[in-house]
Motif scaffolding. Sequence first.
Motif, PDB file in Angstrom:
ATOM      1  N   ARG A   1       0.872  -1.173   0.000  1.00 52.26           N
ATOM      2  CA  ARG A   1       0.000   0.000   0.000  1.00 52.26           C
ATOM      3  C   ARG A   1       0.911   1.226   0.000  1.00 52.26           C
ATOM      4  O   ARG A   1       1.743   1.357  -0.888  1.00 52.26           O
ATOM      5  N   VAL A   2       0.754   2.139   0.944  1.00 50.71           N
ATOM      6  CA  VAL A   2       1.719   3.238   1.041  1.00 50.71           C
ATOM      7  C   VAL A   2       3.079   2.672   1.413  1.00 50.71           C
ATOM      8  O   VAL A   2       4.121   3.048   0.872  1.00 50.71           O
ATOM      9  N   THR A   3       3.085   1.741   2.374  1.00 50.72           N
ATOM     10  CA  THR A   3       4.283   0.967   2.698  1.00 50.72           C
ATOM     11  C   THR A   3       3.969  -0.503   2.446  1.00 50.72           C
ATOM     12  O   THR A   3       2.846  -0.860   2.098  1.00 50.72           O
ATOM     13  N   ILE A   4       4.955  -1.388   2.627  1.00 53.17           N
ATOM     14  CA  ILE A   4       4.704  -2.825   2.527  1.00 53.17           C
ATOM     15  C   ILE A   4       4.284  -3.311   3.907  1.00 53.17           C
ATOM     16  O   ILE A   4       5.094  -3.351   4.836  1.00 53.17           O
ATOM     17  N   GLU A   5       3.013  -3.666   4.025  1.00 53.41           N
ATOM     18  CA  GLU A   5       2.406  -4.029   5.305  1.00 53.41           C
ATOM     19  C   GLU A   5       2.209  -5.543   5.402  1.00 53.41           C
ATOM     20  O   GLU A   5       2.162  -6.233   4.384  1.00 53.41           O
ATOM     21  N   PRO A   6       2.046  -6.068   6.610  1.00 47.89           N
ATOM     22  CA  PRO A   6       1.632  -7.466   6.755  1.00 47.89           C
ATOM     23  C   PRO A   6       0.149  -7.607   6.430  1.00 47.89           C
ATOM     24  O   PRO A   6      -0.639  -6.692   6.679  1.00 47.89           O
ATOM     25  N   ASP A   7      -0.233  -8.766   5.853  1.00 48.05           N
ATOM     26  CA  ASP A   7      -1.649  -8.956   5.503  1.00 48.05           C
ATOM     27  C   ASP A   7      -2.521  -9.160   6.733  1.00 48.05           C
ATOM     28  O   ASP A   7      -3.735  -8.994   6.676  1.00 48.05           O
ATOM     29  N   TYR A   8      -1.899  -9.518   7.842  1.00 48.48           N
ATOM     30  CA  TYR A   8      -2.585  -9.532   9.132  1.00 48.48           C
ATOM     31  C   TYR A   8      -1.526  -9.312  10.200  1.00 48.48           C
ATOM     32  O   TYR A   8      -0.325  -9.427   9.931  1.00 48.48           O
ATOM     33  N   GLU A   9      -1.958  -8.958  11.390  1.00 50.29           N
ATOM     34  CA  GLU A   9      -1.009  -8.660  12.470  1.00 50.29           C
ATOM     35  C   GLU A   9      -0.958  -9.847  13.428  1.00 50.29           C
ATOM     36  O   GLU A   9      -1.853 -10.035  14.250  1.00 50.29           O
ATOM     37  N   PRO A  10       0.085 -10.674  13.327  1.00 51.36           N
ATOM     38  CA  PRO A  10       0.173 -11.859  14.178  1.00 51.36           C
ATOM     39  C   PRO A  10       0.520 -11.486  15.617  1.00 51.36           C
ATOM     40  O   PRO A  10       1.068 -10.413  15.884  1.00 51.36           O
ATOM     41  N   MET A  11       0.202 -12.371  16.501  1.00 51.82           N
ATOM     42  CA  MET A  11       0.616 -12.211  17.891  1.00 51.82           C
ATOM     43  C   MET A  11       1.969 -12.894  18.076  1.00 51.82           C
ATOM     44  O   MET A  11       2.223 -13.961  17.509  1.00 51.82           O
ATOM     45  N   PHE A  12       2.823 -12.277  18.869  1.00 53.02           N
ATOM     46  CA  PHE A  12       4.155 -12.812  19.152  1.00 53.02           C
ATOM     47  C   PHE A  12       4.237 -13.216  20.620  1.00 53.02           C
ATOM     48  O   PHE A  12       3.734 -12.499  21.493  1.00 53.02           O
ATOM     49  N   ARG A  13       4.872 -14.338  20.866  1.00 53.23           N
ATOM     50  CA  ARG A  13       5.122 -14.767  22.245  1.00 53.23           C
ATOM     51  C   ARG A  13       6.538 -14.322  22.623  1.00 53.23           C
ATOM     52  O   ARG A  13       7.499 -14.538  21.885  1.00 53.23           O
ATOM     53  N   LEU A  14       6.654 -13.675  23.770  1.00 59.17           N
ATOM     54  CA  LEU A  14       7.947 -13.190  24.265  1.00 59.17           C
ATOM     55  C   LEU A  14       8.364 -14.047  25.459  1.00 59.17           C
ATOM     56  O   LEU A  14       7.719 -14.030  26.508  1.00 59.17           O
ATOM     57  N   GLU A  15       9.463 -14.769  25.283  1.00 57.14           N
ATOM     58  CA  GLU A  15       9.982 -15.632  26.350  1.00 57.14           C
ATOM     59  C   GLU A  15      11.158 -14.928  27.022  1.00 57.14           C
ATOM     60  O   GLU A  15      12.171 -14.653  26.393  1.00 57.14           O
ATOM     61  N   ARG A  16      11.025 -14.656  28.297  1.00 59.15           N
ATOM     62  CA  ARG A  16      12.055 -13.911  29.024  1.00 59.15           C
ATOM     63  C   ARG A  16      13.367 -14.689  29.063  1.00 59.15           C
ATOM     64  O   ARG A  16      13.388 -15.885  29.367  1.00 59.15           O
TER      65      ARG A  16
END
Length: 397
Positions: A381-396
């Motif tokens: 689009r204006v920028t190259i975007e993700p087709d959806y916004e995934p959730m990320f798991r953050l492991e400390r």
Amino acid sequence: MSDPEGVRHFLTINAANYRRPSVVRRIGVPLGGSGLFLAEGAEWRRQRKLLAPTFTPSSINVLVPHFHEAARHLLHDAEGKPSVNLSRAFQDTALEAVLRALFSMPENRAREELSALVRGYIEGAGRPGLLDGFAPSDNSFGFALGKRRRFQSKWFAAIAAIIAQRKAEPRSADNRDFLDLLLQLKDADTGEMLSDDEIRDQSATMFFAGSETTARLMFWSGYLLTLDREEQQRLSSEIAAFPPDRVRMLEDLANWPRLRNVLLEALRLYPPLPHIVRQANGPDTISGTSVAANDQIWASAWIMQRHRKFWQNPTAFMPDRFAGKSAPWVQMPSYIPFGVGPRICIGLHFALSEAQIVLAHLLARYRITVVGTRLVMPVGRVTIEPDYEPMFRLERI
């Protein structure tokens, strides 16, 4: 035009014969006014010469503390959550970074309103529509420009108020930001300072150019690292050997060569802007093809940077291909994530520095993985975007 020599012809050798088309101006003027991104000809040369000192390493060093604060803001928001939408988090962080670097704005309601105003434009009226593609001039189909004009009025008024307040209450010399640098600029030929409108337009341009594209860079870099766990582990080890809090100036970033290469490779696979578009002022010949006045020339970083003629294993994530390349946008003709020629992005070091510091803080604390198995696909689009916004798991760690 996907031939590197042809691209350099219309963006460098004969750049004076080409201008940005109306579709770009219709979207960009409400955000950046007559700032550097949209200026043309002699006015662009004057602005580029004026602004060059504000993007030298010594000037960007002033902004490093602001990048750290933005990164800590990201970590604070992610703390204790089982999963995080990193696409949105990086957008918030990039806005945070640019508001701090531009205006030293602390966390408050005014800053949230400013961020929401710009995000609303980018996700709504700022997206190109069918009428933009057919518009012969900036103001054609004026009935369709109402939302953009209302946004521009609010946006410019908000920035003008910040500038007026800063001029009334100057900051100390040891606590500067980008606005301070702009307020000190003088035209070398006339000795005149920038007008308030010029400062407003450059600040507005920097806000967009320094936030949305950098947010996409951080997202795609993070996503690629979830697909290559070994590379992520190597990065974590590199960052552990030189923790982010030790970074005081740009030269300290040399301790993270692998992180820089990851960013450069992410820019190759997912360039911030899908196309560079120019419109011919007069006739020309590019790579043997005749060009007439008002013809549009499109160069696609996406195509050039994934073409098997120019790259070994072009669709593979291989950060080491940039090892030893100090300025690949100059050394590698088919690498154009920042554009090319005299109009190459003036803020490229700003963006790379911010992304390195933010990602280093994140990877120093967490291992990141994507929740689920659905692949994230790019959308131009204006920028190259993700087709959806995934959730990320953050492991400390």
